[in-house]
Design a protein around this motif. Structure first.
Motif, PDB file in Angstrom:
ATOM      1  N   ALA A 161       2.240  -5.735  -5.375  1.00  0.00           N
ATOM      2  CA  ALA A 161       3.453  -6.549  -5.245  1.00  0.00           C
ATOM      3  C   ALA A 161       4.709  -5.679  -5.239  1.00  0.00           C
ATOM      4  O   ALA A 161       5.638  -5.883  -4.441  1.00  0.00           O
ATOM      5  N   VAL A 162       4.718  -4.683  -6.154  1.00  0.00           N
ATOM      6  CA  VAL A 162       5.883  -3.784  -6.201  1.00  0.00           C
ATOM      7  C   VAL A 162       6.007  -2.985  -4.910  1.00  0.00           C
ATOM      8  O   VAL A 162       7.107  -2.784  -4.370  1.00  0.00           O
ATOM      9  N   ALA A 163       4.852  -2.537  -4.373  1.00  0.00           N
ATOM     10  CA  ALA A 163       4.887  -1.784  -3.115  1.00  0.00           C
ATOM     11  C   ALA A 163       5.410  -2.652  -1.980  1.00  0.00           C
ATOM     12  O   ALA A 163       6.226  -2.203  -1.151  1.00  0.00           O
ATOM     13  N   ASN A 164       4.935  -3.913  -1.939  1.00  0.00           N
ATOM     14  CA  ASN A 164       5.440  -4.817  -0.895  1.00  0.00           C
ATOM     15  C   ASN A 164       6.935  -5.072  -1.049  1.00  0.00           C
ATOM     16  O   ASN A 164       7.688  -5.116  -0.066  1.00  0.00           O
ATOM     17  N   GLN A 167       8.727  -2.071   0.065  1.00  0.00           N
ATOM     18  CA  GLN A 167       8.653  -1.982   1.519  1.00  0.00           C
ATOM     19  C   GLN A 167       9.653  -2.926   2.177  1.00  0.00           C
ATOM     20  O   GLN A 167      10.362  -2.559   3.123  1.00  0.00           O
ATOM     21  N   ARG A 168       9.702  -4.181   1.659  1.00  0.00           N
ATOM     22  CA  ARG A 168      10.675  -5.120   2.217  1.00  0.00           C
ATOM     23  C   ARG A 168      12.109  -4.627   1.989  1.00  0.00           C
ATOM     24  O   ARG A 168      12.979  -4.763   2.865  1.00  0.00           O
ATOM     25  N   THR A 411       6.850  -1.295  10.134  1.00  0.00           N
ATOM     26  CA  THR A 411       6.223  -2.035   9.036  1.00  0.00           C
ATOM     27  C   THR A 411       4.728  -2.222   9.280  1.00  0.00           C
ATOM     28  O   THR A 411       3.893  -2.062   8.370  1.00  0.00           O
ATOM     29  N   SER A 412       4.389  -2.543  10.519  1.00  0.00           N
ATOM     30  CA  SER A 412       2.966  -2.720  10.844  1.00  0.00           C
ATOM     31  C   SER A 412       2.197  -1.420  10.662  1.00  0.00           C
ATOM     32  O   SER A 412       1.087  -1.404  10.103  1.00  0.00           O
ATOM     33  N   LEU A 413       2.797  -0.315  11.121  1.00  0.00           N
ATOM     34  CA  LEU A 413       2.121   0.977  10.953  1.00  0.00           C
ATOM     35  C   LEU A 413       1.979   1.343   9.481  1.00  0.00           C
ATOM     36  O   LEU A 413       0.955   1.910   9.060  1.00  0.00           O
TER      37      LEU A 413
END
Length: 513
Positions: A161-164, A167-168, A411-413
């Motif tokens: 969750a923290v990584a997401n 990332q956002r 983001t996809s990569l």
């Protein structure tokens, strides 16, 4: 003869010397003595100055030699001060100290610092060994946790969750930076356009002012010409009336004078009598002989004519009537000449008025042409400005779409690389010794680092390509049956459904917020 003693004492060699000669001789001797004394005093003063100068030089030499001796014996303090100039602590500590003591103290301090450095190095080495042992123990605990406990732990979920979230946040940050750069470019373009249109407006204002001044000047010139023409017309009409009145009076006076002259010419022979009578009253004593054309009547008529002429010409005597008539004739000729000149001036003014009217019409036409040209330029500039605004809007939209596409691709990569992070990692199965305690789980949760995401697009693409090639090679070596394909398809659909569900939740939260 004088004695030898007197000659030796006084220098007198003649007995005839008197006291005055002696006094003169003494005066000469005194002057010689004074001159010798002054010369001797001057030599003494010069010698004294030379000795004083030598003494000062010797004192300076003694002082310098003493300083050199002190430097040789106790060391150079100035050198120490210069050396300690950048070290305030050493300068205050060893101020005005002897060189050997300073060197001894510095060597001792250096020795102490070296011992302290050796202790610190030993402590560092020991700490590094302890850290290495702790890292090995932590790796063992992670492996045990990975292979002994199945599924994802709360710490891993929290990490994901923290990584997401990070990332956002990075994606939003990149988007904000792209928007900031885009708006900066837009502001620069708008500033350039503002300066350009400011210059254009200033030029248009100057042109408008110049045209206004030209029109005002032409209007003032036309008004002045009209006023001048009206004044000349009024003067001409007034002068014309005066000339006509004078001409009428002249003609009337000339007619009257001609009639009187003709009458006098006709009646002049009858005024002379053939008799030699000297008294005119005696000629007409007889009442019957008196006629209506008598001399008295004619004389009275002539006197009346002269009086009327005198009254008309406004002279004081009959003798000035002729002079006044000549003067009137001269004035008449002068007025006729003036009338001719005024007529010429009037024609010139009429021509100037026509020229001014033509100039005014031409200026009006010129102003209209410039106005039309200004309107055309204004329309053209507005059209160009509209085209540039549309182009700028299109470029902005293209940049937004391009930035959004790049962010989505990146983001996809990153997600693909995150999914492929375990590809190519060797599987090391550690033996199960005992179950990990809750303290170890908590320690792993606290020490678990946040993964750093790669931001370079080329590196992400290269890494994903390499790992996908490894997967393809591994899959080509595997024996895949129908059950494996069905499980893989089901796993893919589950992942896709979960991804769509997460996106739907995020969109709903964004719309609600």
């Amino acid at each position: 003869m004088l004695s030898a003693a007197k000659v030796r004492i006084h220098g007198m060699q003649d007995e005839n010397w008197v006291i005055k000669d002696k006094i003169n001789q003494y005066r000469g001797l005194i002057k010689l003595y004074e001159r010798d004394r002054k010369i001797h005093e001057g030599d003494l003063a010069k010698q004294k100055k030379r000795y004083c100068r030598d003494i000062r030089q010797l004192r300076k030499d003694i002082t310098s030699k003493r300083e050199e001796l002190e430097v040789a014996v106790y060391g150079d303090k100035q050198f120490l001060r210069n050396a300690f100039q950048e070290h305030r602590r050493l300068q205050l500590t060893y101020m005005n100290s002897q060189a050997d003591k300073v060197l001894e103290s510095i060597h001792q301090e250096n020795f102490n610092k070296r011992k302290q450095l050796d202790r610190i190095r030993y402590t560092k080495k020991r700490k590094m060994e302890e850290f290495r042992q702790i890292q090995l123990h932590s790796a063992e605990l992670k492996d045990r946790l990975l292979y002994e406990v199945g599924g994802k732990l709360p710490a891993e979920k929290k990490e994901q969750a923290v990584a997401n979230y990070v990332q956002r946040a990075n994606i939003k940050k990149n988007a904000a930076l792209a928007i900031k750069v885009m708006y900066k470019k837009i502001l620069d373009i708008l500033k350039k356009d503002s300066s350009y249109f400011t210059v254009v407006l200033e030029a248009l204002k100057l042109d408008c002012r110049a045209q206004g001044k030209c029109l005002m000047g032409a209007t003032e010139m036309g008004q002045l010409a009209m006023e001048y023409l009206d004044d000349r017309k009024f003067e001409f009409n007034k002068l014309e009336k005066e000339v006509k009145a004078n001409m009428k009076e002249r003609e009337r006076t000339l007619k009257l004078v001609r009639r009187e002259v003709a009458f006098l010419t006709d009646s002049f022979p009858n005024l002379i009598r053939k008799e030699e009578a000297t008294n005119l009253d005696d000629l007409y004593e007889d009442a019957d002989a008196v006629s209506q054309h008598s001399v008295h009547w004619e004389l009275e008529e002539v006197m009346g004519i002269c009086k009327r002429l005198q009254k008309a010409t406004l002279v004081s005597s009959f003798e000035k009537i002729l002079l006044r008539l000549k003067e009137q004739r001269y004035q008449t000729e002068r007025l006729m000449t003036q009338l001719t000149l005024n007529s010429v001036k009037r024609d010139a003014l009429i021509e100037d008025r026509k020229h001014a009217i033509l100039m005014l019409d031409s200026l009006k036409n010129v102003g209209q042409e410039r106005t039309a040209e200004y309107v055309q330029n204004k329309k053209r500039l507005r059209a160009e400005l509209g085209v540039e605004e549309r182009e700028e809007k299109n470029i902005t939209q293209l940049l937004d779409e391009k930035g959004r596409l790049i962010i989505e691709m990146k983001t996809s990569l990153q997600q693909i690389n995150q999914l492929l992070s375990n590809v190519g990692v060797p599987n090391v199965i550690r033996p199960l010794t005992c179950a990990p305690s809750a303290l170890q789980y908590a320690l792993d949760d606290m020490l678990q680092p946040v993964p750093e995401l790669e931001a370079d697009f080329d590196k992400l693409l290269l890494n994903a390509r390499q790992k996908i090639n490894l997967l393809i090679q591994a899959v080509s070596k595997m024996e895949v049956n129908d059950d494996v394909r069905a499980n893989a398809r089901l796993f893919y659909h589950n992942i896709l459904a979960r991804f769509m569900k997460d996106n739907y939740k995020e969109e709903a939260v964004a719309e609600g917020g």
